[in-house]
Design a protein around this motif. Sequence first.
Motif, PDB file in Angstrom:
ATOM      1  N   ALA A 187       0.914  -1.074   0.046  1.00  0.00           N
ATOM      2  CA  ALA A 187      -0.163  -0.053  -0.063  1.00  0.00           C
ATOM      3  C   ALA A 187       0.872   1.417  -0.048  1.00  0.00           C
ATOM      4  O   ALA A 187       0.581   2.241  -0.816  1.00  0.00           O
ATOM      5  CB  ALA A 187      -0.914   0.188   1.042  1.00  0.00           C
ATOM      6  N   TYR A 233       2.219   1.686  -3.584  1.00  0.00           N
ATOM      7  CA  TYR A 233       1.213   2.218  -4.219  1.00  0.00           C
ATOM      8  C   TYR A 233       1.111   3.644  -4.232  1.00  0.00           C
ATOM      9  O   TYR A 233       1.066   4.391  -5.030  1.00  0.00           O
ATOM     10  CB  TYR A 233       0.062   1.464  -3.940  1.00  0.00           C
ATOM     11  N   ARG A 284      -5.534  -1.668  -2.600  1.00  0.00           N
ATOM     12  CA  ARG A 284      -4.464  -0.564  -1.873  1.00  0.00           C
ATOM     13  C   ARG A 284      -5.070   0.515  -1.478  1.00  0.00           C
ATOM     14  O   ARG A 284      -4.816   1.135  -0.035  1.00  0.00           O
ATOM     15  CB  ARG A 284      -3.379  -0.385  -2.844  1.00  0.00           C
ATOM     16  N   TRP A 305      -6.616  -0.506   1.969  1.00  0.00           N
ATOM     17  CA  TRP A 305      -6.061  -0.691   2.798  1.00  0.00           C
ATOM     18  C   TRP A 305      -5.550   0.721   3.477  1.00  0.00           C
ATOM     19  O   TRP A 305      -5.727   0.667   4.857  1.00  0.00           O
ATOM     20  CB  TRP A 305      -4.938  -1.423   2.603  1.00  0.00           C
ATOM     21  N   LEU A 306      -5.368   1.650   2.838  1.00  0.00           N
ATOM     22  CA  LEU A 306      -4.809   3.058   2.977  1.00  0.00           C
ATOM     23  C   LEU A 306      -5.958   3.551   3.823  1.00  0.00           C
ATOM     24  O   LEU A 306      -5.788   4.138   4.863  1.00  0.00           O
ATOM     25  CB  LEU A 306      -4.527   3.870   2.055  1.00  0.00           C
TER      26      LEU A 306
END
Length: 115
Positions: free
Chosen positions: A22, A25, A42, A45-46
């Motif tokens: 992440a 990314y 990603r 997740w962030l």
Amino acid sequence: MREAGISTKKVEPKKQSGSELALAYLTSWSENPEEWKFQKTRQTWLLLHMYDKEKVPDKYFTILLDYLQGLQGNARDLTVQKAEAFMKEFDDANAEDPDLLEKCERIRQVLQLLS
């Protein structure tokens, strides 16, 4: 090779964690926008971990704030709703906990940006 005692076992490269992927990314979005590709996993997740200083260090959080400016639609609405809910929850909690204060500051920054 086996007779010579040389191992033929393949050494597989270490897989990156969700955190590493992440953050990579996010870095790619910032530094190589022409090569960057949107990845929902990603971004998710962030958005889930952005208030945790251990998982998203300060240097990445500033990049994340820039990234969030482009957040659209349902993802933007949900992020604002969750941030508001966190703020209400933390208003009732112990305001002297340093970790909690850091989370609250991040939440305030996100709310100011997206509201």
